[in-house]
Design a protein around this motif. Structure first.
Motif, short mmCIF file in Angstrom:
data_model
loop_
_atom_site.label_atom_id
_atom_site.label_comp_id
_atom_site.label_asym_id
_atom_site.label_seq_id
_atom_site.Cartn_x
_atom_site.Cartn_y
_atom_site.Cartn_z
N ALA A 167 0.89 -1.37 0.02
CA ALA A 167 -0.07 0.11 -0.03
C ALA A 167 0.76 1.20 0.02
CB ALA A 167 -0.84 -0.06 1.22
N ILE A 168 0.33 2.40 -0.48
CA ILE A 168 0.81 3.73 -0.30
C ILE A 168 0.52 4.09 1.22
CG2 ILE A 168 1.02 5.94 -1.21
CD1 ILE A 168 -0.08 4.80 -3.61
N THR A 169 1.75 4.77 1.85
CA THR A 169 1.56 5.38 3.26
C THR A 169 1.97 6.76 3.28
OG1 THR A 169 3.49 4.35 4.07
CG2 THR A 169 1.75 2.98 3.94
N ARG A 170 1.53 7.37 4.18
CA ARG A 170 2.16 8.75 4.65
C ARG A 170 1.87 8.86 6.19
NH1 ARG A 170 -0.64 14.56 3.56
NH2 ARG A 170 1.06 15.75 4.86
N THR A 171 2.92 9.37 6.87
CA THR A 171 2.85 9.69 7.96
C THR A 171 2.39 11.12 8.09
OG1 THR A 171 4.25 8.03 8.81
CG2 THR A 171 4.12 9.65 10.15
N VAL A 172 1.64 11.67 9.13
CA VAL A 172 1.10 12.93 9.35
C VAL A 172 1.42 13.20 10.73
CG1 VAL A 172 -0.94 14.25 9.47
CG2 VAL A 172 -0.92 12.41 7.65
N ILE A 173 1.86 14.46 10.91
CA ILE A 173 2.13 15.20 12.25
C ILE A 173 1.01 16.03 12.40
CG2 ILE A 173 3.80 16.37 13.55
CD1 ILE A 173 6.11 15.13 11.69
N PRO A 174 0.29 15.68 13.16
CA PRO A 174 -1.02 16.68 13.46
C PRO A 174 -0.79 17.88 14.41
CG PRO A 174 -1.33 14.50 14.81
CD PRO A 174 0.12 14.60 14.11
N ASP A 175 0.15 18.50 14.26
CA ASP A 175 0.61 19.79 15.05
C ASP A 175 -0.68 20.66 15.08
OD1 ASP A 175 1.07 22.09 13.27
OD2 ASP A 175 2.97 20.79 12.82
N PRO A 176 -0.67 21.48 16.19
CA PRO A 176 -1.74 22.54 16.20
C PRO A 176 -1.89 23.48 15.30
CG PRO A 176 -0.39 22.40 18.41
CD PRO A 176 0.38 21.32 17.49
N ARG A 177 -0.56 23.89 14.58
CA ARG A 177 -0.75 24.72 13.43
C ARG A 177 -1.81 23.93 12.37
NH1 ARG A 177 5.42 25.18 12.06
NH2 ARG A 177 5.06 22.83 12.33
N LEU A 178 -1.61 22.95 12.20
CA LEU A 178 -2.57 22.17 10.99
C LEU A 178 -3.71 22.01 11.49
CD1 LEU A 178 -2.65 20.52 8.47
CD2 LEU A 178 -2.05 18.48 9.67
N LEU A 179 -3.90 21.73 12.80
CA LEU A 179 -5.54 21.73 13.14
C LEU A 179 -5.83 23.27 13.27
CD1 LEU A 179 -5.28 19.11 16.33
CD2 LEU A 179 -5.13 18.78 13.81
N PHE A 180 -5.15 24.13 13.68
CA PHE A 180 -5.88 25.48 13.62
C PHE A 180 -6.18 25.91 12.13
CE2 PHE A 180 -5.46 29.96 12.64
CZ PHE A 180 -6.19 30.49 13.58
N ARG A 181 -5.29 25.50 11.44
CA ARG A 181 -5.48 26.11 9.93
C ARG A 181 -6.76 25.38 9.19
NH1 ARG A 181 -0.74 26.75 5.91
NH2 ARG A 181 -0.55 28.79 6.06
N PHE A 182 -6.95 24.04 9.68
CA PHE A 182 -8.17 23.36 9.10
C PHE A 182 -9.47 23.79 9.90
CE2 PHE A 182 -11.07 19.93 8.52
CZ PHE A 182 -10.79 19.63 7.10
N SER A 183 -9.30 24.44 11.01
CA SER A 183 -10.53 24.98 11.79
C SER A 183 -10.94 26.26 11.13
CB SER A 183 -9.96 25.21 13.39
OG SER A 183 -10.12 23.94 14.16
#
Ligand SMILES: C/C(=C\C(=O)SCCNC(=O)CCNC(=O)[C@H](O)C(C)(C)COP(=O)(O)OP(=O)(O)OC[C@H]1O[C@@H](n2cnc3c(N)ncnc32)[C@H](O)[C@@H]1OP(=O)(O)O)C(=O)O
Length: 283
Positions: A167-183
């Protein structure tokens, strides 16, 4: 308020008009960093990016303490305090075009009460149809779950995830900057995604909660950048929360006409499963 009172909400409708503006698509691209060419006016909006439009418009004075618009308008007044995005099913008929107006028609399709391992659950299913002009572009059904206060959720204990070879994989670092931008992209003021003391002390999570739609979008991005075929459908179910405390892994297994997708938590939990349907084949 009794369950019968909530079910009176079934059939309630909502109309939201918006412009599929380039600015918002560029903000999404800055957040998600797609490897493809920059977006322009007239280009097709990538699949699932419609979540960055038709944003909630509740005035500040009408937000609940959790940051969501107070219930009792379009969303029924379910009394359970903890809201989560549980899943969605989407059909893509035609891409939305950037730079053109669009409208979203919503309807409360169903409200069901269940008892889960974590306690009482109330599921609200919302149906959406998104049009540009007279063309139906997207049909969607979202499941939102409301939960009673519960015992605190322990932090996951990270393990070494087994290697994946098929499979194809990717590791995501869910840091607060990413969460804030998505919010910000979704104009979602739910405090579990950016207010750590609230997330921990009021809703009992060990850290900031990663948005289910963010994980779904990241899985969709992994899919669309590894196929030349259009995506005709997508469905996902959030089974366990992910937090900003440790990286999580995305897995995409390509089949003939569909892609099986999964987000695996740091402890190996299957946090979210999804299926993307590939169009443009021999169908
Ligand atoms: C945006 C946004 C909010 C968010 O993004 S919140 C973050 C994303 N969402 C999540 O992290 C949710 C993760 N899921 C869970 O924590 C659990 O699935 C949940 C919802 C707490 C339920 O767990 P339980 O262990 O209590 O439930 P059971 O497995 O015992 O199942 C009981 C019945 O419920 C049905 N069910 C369970 N999960 C789901 C689901 N995700 N979607 C639909 N249905 C679900 C299950 O099938 C059982 O039904 P039966 O008919 O078989 O009894 C924002 O707020 O905007």
């Amino acid at each position: 308020m009794s369950e019968a009172d909530w079910t009176a909400w079934i059939g309630r409708t909502e109309l939201v008009e918006d412009n599929i503006c380039l600015t918002q698509a560029l903000a999404a691209a800055a957040t998600l960093e797609p490897p493809s060419a920059p977006l322009t006016t007239g280009a097709p909006l990538p699949p699932l990016w419609h979540w960055f439009y038709f944003l909630p418009r509740a005035p500040q004075s009408q937000l609940g303490s959790d940051g969501h618009p107070q219930r009792g308008g379009f969303i029924p007044p379910i009394p359970y305090p903890r809201r989560m995005f549980a899943g969605a099913r989407i059909r893509f008929h035609r891409p939305l075009l950037i730079g053109q107006p669009a409208r979203r028609e919503g309807v409360i399709r169903n409200i069901t009460q269940k008892t889960g391992r974590t306690g009482p659950l109330a599921f609200v299913t919302v149906g959406y149809q998104i049009f540009q002009g007279d063309t139906l572009c997207i049909e969607e059904e979202q499941d939102i779950v409301y939960r009673e206060p519960g015992t605190p959720v322990p932090a996951p204990v990270p393990v070494e995830l087994p290697p994946v070879t098929d499979a194809i994989t990717r590791t995501v670092i869910p840091d607060p900057r990413l969460l804030f931008r998505f919010s910000a992209l979704t104009f979602n003021a739910h405090r579990i995604h950016y207010d750590r003391p609230y997330a921990q002390q009021e809703e009992g999570y060990p850290g900031l909660v990663v948005h289910g739609p963010l994980v779904a979008v990241l899985l969709m991005e992994l899919t669309r950048h590894n196929t030349t075929r259009p995506i005709s459908g997508f469905r996902f179910r959030s089974q366990a929360p992910l937090f900003d405390l440790a990286p999580f892994r995305l897995v995409a297994r390509f089949g003939t006409d569909q892609v099986e997708l999964e987000a695996q938590g740091p402890d190996g939990t299957s946090a979210l499963t999804a299926t993307a349907e590939l169009g443009g084949g021999n169908e």
